[in-house]
Design a protein around this motif. Structure first.
Motif, PDB file in Angstrom:
ATOM      1  N   GLY A 115       0.812  -1.195   0.000  1.00  0.00           N
ATOM      2  CA  GLY A 115       0.000   0.000   0.000  1.00  0.00           C
ATOM      3  C   GLY A 115       0.848   1.248   0.000  1.00  0.00           C
ATOM      4  N   GLY A 116       0.665   2.131  -0.953  1.00  0.00           N
ATOM      5  CA  GLY A 116       1.303   3.418  -0.967  1.00  0.00           C
ATOM      6  C   GLY A 116       2.750   3.414  -1.415  1.00  0.00           C
ATOM      7  N   GLY A 117       3.374   2.259  -1.575  1.00  0.00           N
ATOM      8  CA  GLY A 117       4.778   2.191  -1.957  1.00  0.00           C
ATOM      9  C   GLY A 117       4.942   2.366  -3.455  1.00  0.00           C
ATOM     10  N   SER A 118       6.101   2.896  -3.861  1.00  0.00           N
ATOM     11  CA  SER A 118       6.343   3.066  -5.288  1.00  0.00           C
ATOM     12  C   SER A 118       6.743   1.722  -5.897  1.00  0.00           C
ATOM     13  CB  SER A 118       7.473   4.081  -5.503  1.00  0.00           C
ATOM     14  OG  SER A 118       8.650   3.635  -4.866  1.00  0.00           O
ATOM     15  N   ARG A 119       6.413   1.536  -7.133  1.00  0.00           N
ATOM     16  CA  ARG A 119       6.756   0.301  -7.826  1.00  0.00           C
ATOM     17  C   ARG A 119       8.258   0.277  -8.060  1.00  0.00           C
ATOM     18  NH1 ARG A 119       2.720  -2.440 -10.737  1.00  0.00           N
ATOM     19  NH2 ARG A 119       4.194  -2.897 -12.391  1.00  0.00           N
ATOM     20  N   ARG A 120       8.877  -0.848  -7.689  1.00  0.00           N
ATOM     21  CA  ARG A 120      10.321  -0.956  -7.796  1.00  0.00           C
ATOM     22  C   ARG A 120      10.781  -0.987  -9.252  1.00  0.00           C
ATOM     23  NH1 ARG A 120      13.111  -3.325  -3.648  1.00  0.00           N
ATOM     24  NH2 ARG A 120      14.890  -3.000  -5.018  1.00  0.00           N
ATOM     25  N   ASN A 121       9.887  -1.400 -10.167  1.00  0.00           N
ATOM     26  CA  ASN A 121      10.305  -1.506 -11.564  1.00  0.00           C
ATOM     27  C   ASN A 121       9.920  -0.274 -12.367  1.00  0.00           C
ATOM     28  OD1 ASN A 121       7.552  -2.026 -11.461  1.00  0.00           O
ATOM     29  ND2 ASN A 121       7.603  -3.344 -13.264  1.00  0.00           N
ATOM     30  N   GLY A 122       9.462   0.771 -11.726  1.00  0.00           N
ATOM     31  CA  GLY A 122       9.134   2.002 -12.427  1.00  0.00           C
ATOM     32  C   GLY A 122      10.386   2.828 -12.688  1.00  0.00           C
ATOM     33  N   PRO A 123      10.267   3.905 -13.455  1.00  0.00           N
ATOM     34  CA  PRO A 123      11.427   4.763 -13.723  1.00  0.00           C
ATOM     35  C   PRO A 123      12.008   5.314 -12.422  1.00  0.00           C
ATOM     36  CG  PRO A 123       9.604   5.289 -15.198  1.00  0.00           C
ATOM     37  CD  PRO A 123       9.056   4.359 -14.158  1.00  0.00           C
ATOM     38  N   ARG A 203      14.284 -10.009  -7.983  1.00  0.00           N
ATOM     39  CA  ARG A 203      15.025  -9.102  -7.107  1.00  0.00           C
ATOM     40  C   ARG A 203      14.492  -7.678  -7.163  1.00  0.00           C
ATOM     41  NH1 ARG A 203      21.313 -11.153  -8.017  1.00  0.00           N
ATOM     42  NH2 ARG A 203      20.929 -13.326  -7.397  1.00  0.00           N
ATOM     43  N   GLY A 204      13.189  -7.588  -7.298  1.00  0.00           N
ATOM     44  CA  GLY A 204      12.544  -6.287  -7.244  1.00  0.00           C
ATOM     45  C   GLY A 204      12.492  -5.523  -8.546  1.00  0.00           C
ATOM     46  N   THR A 205      13.033  -6.082  -9.631  1.00  0.00           N
ATOM     47  CA  THR A 205      13.032  -5.342 -10.900  1.00  0.00           C
ATOM     48  C   THR A 205      11.742  -5.518 -11.675  1.00  0.00           C
ATOM     49  OG1 THR A 205      14.011  -7.173 -12.152  1.00  0.00           O
ATOM     50  CG2 THR A 205      15.531  -5.636 -11.064  1.00  0.00           C
ATOM     51  N   GLY A 206      10.991  -6.567 -11.396  1.00  0.00           N
ATOM     52  CA  GLY A 206       9.773  -6.847 -12.139  1.00  0.00           C
ATOM     53  C   GLY A 206      10.023  -7.514 -13.481  1.00  0.00           C
ATOM     54  N   ARG A 207      11.309  -7.705 -13.818  1.00  0.00           N
ATOM     55  CA  ARG A 207      11.663  -8.296 -15.109  1.00  0.00           C
ATOM     56  C   ARG A 207      12.696  -9.388 -14.910  1.00  0.00           C
ATOM     57  NH1 ARG A 207      14.025  -4.595 -19.193  1.00  0.00           N
ATOM     58  NH2 ARG A 207      15.592  -4.336 -17.559  1.00  0.00           N
ATOM     59  N   ALA A 252      17.416   4.404 -13.836  1.00  0.00           N
ATOM     60  CA  ALA A 252      17.035   3.018 -14.130  1.00  0.00           C
ATOM     61  C   ALA A 252      15.631   2.978 -14.721  1.00  0.00           C
ATOM     62  CB  ALA A 252      17.078   2.175 -12.853  1.00  0.00           C
ATOM     63  N   ASN A 253      15.403   2.008 -15.575  1.00  0.00           N
ATOM     64  CA  ASN A 253      14.085   1.793 -16.185  1.00  0.00           C
ATOM     65  C   ASN A 253      13.559   3.042 -16.880  1.00  0.00           C
ATOM     66  OD1 ASN A 253      14.068  -0.838 -15.080  1.00  0.00           O
ATOM     67  ND2 ASN A 253      13.235  -0.057 -13.164  1.00  0.00           N
ATOM     68  N   GLY A 254      14.450   3.740 -17.555  1.00  0.00           N
ATOM     69  CA  GLY A 254      14.028   4.935 -18.292  1.00  0.00           C
ATOM     70  C   GLY A 254      13.958   6.188 -17.453  1.00  0.00           C
ATOM     71  N   GLY A 255      14.380   6.125 -16.193  1.00  0.00           N
ATOM     72  CA  GLY A 255      14.361   7.301 -15.324  1.00  0.00           C
ATOM     73  C   GLY A 255      15.467   8.278 -15.682  1.00  0.00           C
ATOM     74  N   PRO A 256      15.356   9.543 -15.244  1.00  0.00           N
ATOM     75  CA  PRO A 256      16.362  10.555 -15.577  1.00  0.00           C
ATOM     76  C   PRO A 256      17.665  10.331 -14.810  1.00  0.00           C
ATOM     77  CG  PRO A 256      14.782  11.446 -14.022  1.00  0.00           C
ATOM     78  CD  PRO A 256      14.273  10.075 -14.406  1.00  0.00           C
ATOM     79  N   ALA A 257      18.740  10.885 -15.339  1.00  0.00           N
ATOM     80  CA  ALA A 257      20.030  10.796 -14.654  1.00  0.00           C
ATOM     81  C   ALA A 257      20.001  11.665 -13.401  1.00  0.00           C
ATOM     82  CB  ALA A 257      21.150  11.253 -15.583  1.00  0.00           C
ATOM     83  N   GLY A 258      20.866  11.331 -12.451  1.00  0.00           N
ATOM     84  CA  GLY A 258      20.977  12.127 -11.234  1.00  0.00           C
ATOM     85  C   GLY A 258      21.681  13.449 -11.513  1.00  0.00           C
ATOM     86  N   ASP A 259      21.956  14.208 -10.466  1.00  0.00           N
ATOM     87  CA  ASP A 259      22.578  15.519 -10.604  1.00  0.00           C
ATOM     88  C   ASP A 259      24.042  15.454 -10.168  1.00  0.00           C
ATOM     89  OD1 ASP A 259      20.066  16.427 -11.346  1.00  0.00           O
ATOM     90  OD2 ASP A 259      19.529  16.968  -9.288  1.00  0.00           O
ATOM     91  N   LEU A 260      24.787  16.470 -10.533  1.00  0.00           N
ATOM     92  CA  LEU A 260      26.182  16.622 -10.112  1.00  0.00           C
ATOM     93  C   LEU A 260      26.261  17.855  -9.226  1.00  0.00           C
ATOM     94  CD1 LEU A 260      29.229  16.027 -10.236  1.00  0.00           C
ATOM     95  CD2 LEU A 260      29.309  17.391 -12.345  1.00  0.00           C
TER      96      LEU A 260
END
Length: 384
Positions: A115-123, A203-207, A252-260
């Motif tokens: 409940g309420g948790g983000s999907r681990r395999n999402g961006p 292992r939480g990736t959904g794939r 990961a999974n199409g998500g944006p890169a982090g910041d510097l």
């Protein structure tokens, strides 16, 4: 003999006639308070948690609640000799403990309640990187462009970040159906509740990648060394940082890169000190310059400027050079430079200079012996 029990309304700290919403709210509060994971090894708390669940299992069920309101414990528990429906279990109704503990513990509890948790395999956004950059006093004051070298993860150019070898695709995990989490039933102290945990199969990736990319090993990203150009704004101060969006590790999974994040460290200056946008400088002058006045050349971060020192200036006197300080960050305004005068006393004099000073002292009405006054160090020399 029947076990002595507390009134269910008393257990939930409610009055009779409490509404369905009040019962649910009271249960949520007390379930958090007495949960065994919050009170490890506390048998009293475990007993209260069991008691709270028992009370809720009855009062949350309209039929059981009606029997309890009319006949008391006998209406819901055959051990009290009533005409109950043959006992009861700890049915949580429509309460999901994931809803209760998910928000309370920031989206996860004991391996992750549902409940309420983000999907681990999402961006997912990539990890941000942090580096330190040393600057000179002037570089920080006026800004500059510097190149830095860093090691970061980037999407694999062979599999385009999928992690799969060319011509293959990943399979949706059959256990979690792509969610990355599975729901399991757990029990403790005679009650049961459902939780969610990371799917062990994927292992939480959904794939599930059957044929991983040879270059990245199925990770979808590779580590590379890169040179990045950093624009330092004028007026940045020691310890402040420049944030460069999208220059961190790959997502990961199409998500944006982090910041510097580039944190600035300013090297000490041989002449100047800095306080915010103010530059501080100590100016050495001779006794004659201080007494008679002089035209001085004062160093600033813009170069030397001329300043007319008034006659009779005392050591410790401070004057201001407007607009000769540090630029304000992201502004056209500048701070000031403060100059403090320090009169220098000559450490040694020749015969001519001594004679001139004796003449000056006589003109000022001061009596100084011809041989001068021996200092403490001279006395120590004579003793040797």
């Amino acid at each position: 003999m029947a076990e002595q029990k507390r009134d269910y309304y008393e257990v939930l700290e409610l009055g009779k006639g409490a509404s369905e919403e009040e019962i649910k709210k009271a249960y949520r509060k007390l379930a958090k308070k007495y949960h065994p994971d919050m009170n490890p090894g506390d048998k009293t708390a475990e007993g209260k948690f069991k008691e709270v669940n028992e009370a809720y299992s009855v009062l949350s069920d309209p039929e059981k609640k009606a029997r309890y309101d009319q006949f008391g414990f006998a209406g819901v528990d055959p051990s009290y000799g009533g005409s109950g429906a043959g006992g009861f279990g700890f049915d949580m109704g429509d309460i999901d403990l994931g809803d209760i503990f998910g928000s309370f513990f920031g989206g996860g509890f004991g391996g992750g309640f549902g409940g309420g948790g983000s999907r681990r395999n999402g961006p997912q956004k990539g990890e941000s990187l942090r580096v330190n950059l040393a600057l000179t006093f002037e570089e920080a004051a006026f800004g500059c462009i510097r190149e830095i070298e860093l090691s970061r993860t980037e999407p694999c150019d062979e599999c385009k970040g999928s992690g799969c070898a060319a011509g293959t695709t990943a399979e949706t995990c059959p256990d979690c159906r792509g969610a990355g989490q599975v729901r399991i039933q757990r029990g403790a102290g005679g009650f049961a509740f459902s939780t969610t945990t990371t799917c062990s199969k994927c292992r939480g990736t959904g794939r599930i990648i059957h044929t991983p990319c040879k270059k990245c090993g199925g990770a979808g990203s590779v580590r590379k060394k890169q040179r990045v150009s950093v624009t330092i704004p004028a007026g940045i101060d020691d310890g402040q940082a420049v944030s460069m969006r999208g220059q961190g590790n790959a997502g990961a999974n199409g998500g944006p890169a982090g910041d510097l994040l580039v944190r600035v460290q300013i090297k000490p200056h041989s002449q100047f000190q800095r306080e915010g946008t103010t530059v501080i400088y100590e100016c050495p002058v001779s006794f004659c310059q201080a007494a008679l006045g002089a035209e001085l050349e004062i160093p600033t971060i813009d170069g030397k400027v001329k300043y007319n020192l008034p006659a009779g200036t005392q050591t410790g006197t401070t004057f201001r050079l407007r607009g000769k300080g540090i630029p304000e960050l992201r502004s056209n305004r500048r701070g000031d430079q403060y100059v403090t005068v320090r009169v220098q006393v000559p450490a040694s004099l020749n015969a001519e200079q001594k004679a001139a000073l004796h003449a000056f002292a006589a003109a000022m009405g001061e009596e100084i012996p011809e041989g001068g006054i021996k200092g403490l160090f001279d006395k120590k020399k004579r003793k040797k």
